[in-house]
Design an enzyme around this catalytic site. Structure first.
Site, mmCIF file in Angstrom:
data_model
loop_
_atom_site.group_PDB
_atom_site.id
_atom_site.type_symbol
_atom_site.label_atom_id
_atom_site.label_comp_id
_atom_site.label_asym_id
_atom_site.label_seq_id
_atom_site.Cartn_x
_atom_site.Cartn_y
_atom_site.Cartn_z
ATOM 1 N N HIS A 9 0.821 -1.218 0.000
ATOM 2 C CA HIS A 9 0.000 0.000 0.000
ATOM 3 C C HIS A 9 0.858 1.273 0.000
ATOM 4 O O HIS A 9 2.041 1.245 0.324
ATOM 5 C CB HIS A 9 -0.923 0.014 1.227
ATOM 6 C CG HIS A 9 -0.172 0.046 2.521
ATOM 7 N ND1 HIS A 9 0.369 1.194 3.047
ATOM 8 C CD2 HIS A 9 0.136 -0.939 3.388
ATOM 9 C CE1 HIS A 9 0.974 0.925 4.173
ATOM 10 N NE2 HIS A 9 0.857 -0.372 4.417
ATOM 11 N N GLU A 83 -2.439 -7.225 7.053
ATOM 12 C CA GLU A 83 -1.125 -7.106 7.701
ATOM 13 C C GLU A 83 -1.028 -8.020 8.910
ATOM 14 O O GLU A 83 -2.036 -8.387 9.514
ATOM 15 C CB GLU A 83 -0.863 -5.645 8.103
ATOM 16 C CG GLU A 83 0.491 -5.389 8.733
ATOM 17 C CD GLU A 83 1.681 -5.770 7.873
ATOM 18 O OE1 GLU A 83 1.865 -6.978 7.596
ATOM 19 O OE2 GLU A 83 2.459 -4.862 7.502
#
Length: 192
Positions: A9, A83
């Site tokens: 990201h 994550e």
């Protein structure tokens, strides 16, 4: 052969502050949105069939910017590429960790997700995406730690000691039986 483009990201305020994000749902900052747009522009010169994303906001925003430029819809939000769980470390900086738990904080049990857990979770998610789209070109937007763990599971011989940069692109090719890495941590779209 199936091509999987793994993307970390774009940047967030916590990235800049050196804060551990983990499952905390932070948005991209202005630079992160610009990075995503630059990567989207680069990817627009290539053929991509699908895009998937972690279900966390910073990855979703990155994926949405890319999808809009490529004329795609995000095919799915995948919790398996979320994550790694940062446990009690989430929201802290290195200095704050030392202040709270001392210089040996890494030796303490602070609720961090184990690398093996991330390796299995991430590898399984990417394998499922590849099996769903054989012979296609698929983008997957995720996060630095889970991507490195996933890569060590799919391509064990790959050196993943270099941290993935924001909006970096890593290409994997899957033959149906083996994975190879064709590109690792490429950020030429944001280098000046």
């Amino acid at each position: 052969m199936t091509t999987i483009g793994l993307i970390r990201h774009g940047s967030t305020l916590w990235n800049k502050e050196g804060r551990i994000q983990g499952h905390t749902d932070n948005p991209l900052d202005e630079e992160g949105l610009e990075q995503a747009a630059a990567l989207a522009e680069r990817l627009s010169t290539e053929k991509w069939d699908y895009i998937y994303s972690s279900d966390l906001l910073r990855a979703r925003q990155t994926a949405e910017v890319i999808a809009a430029r490529l004329g795609l819809s995000v095919a799915g939000w995948v919790p398996g590429i979320r994550e790694m769980d940062g446990g009690l470390l989430e929201g802290t900086t290195e200095q704050e960790l030392i202040e709270r738990w001392g210089k040996e904080w890494r030796t303490l049990e602070l609720g961090l997700e184990k690398n093996e857990s991330g390796r299995l979770r991430g590898s399984r998610a990417i394998e499922e995406i590849a099996q769903r789209h054989p012979g296609r070109h698929v983008l997957v937007v995720s996060h630095g730690a889970i991507l490195r763990s996933t890569l060590s599971g799919l391509v064990p011989e790959l050196d993943v000691s270099v941290f993935l940069k924001n909006t970096s692109l890593t290409w994997l090719v899957y033959t149906g039986t083996t994975w190879t890495c064709e590109l690792y941590n490429c950020v030429k779209h944001i280098e000046n």
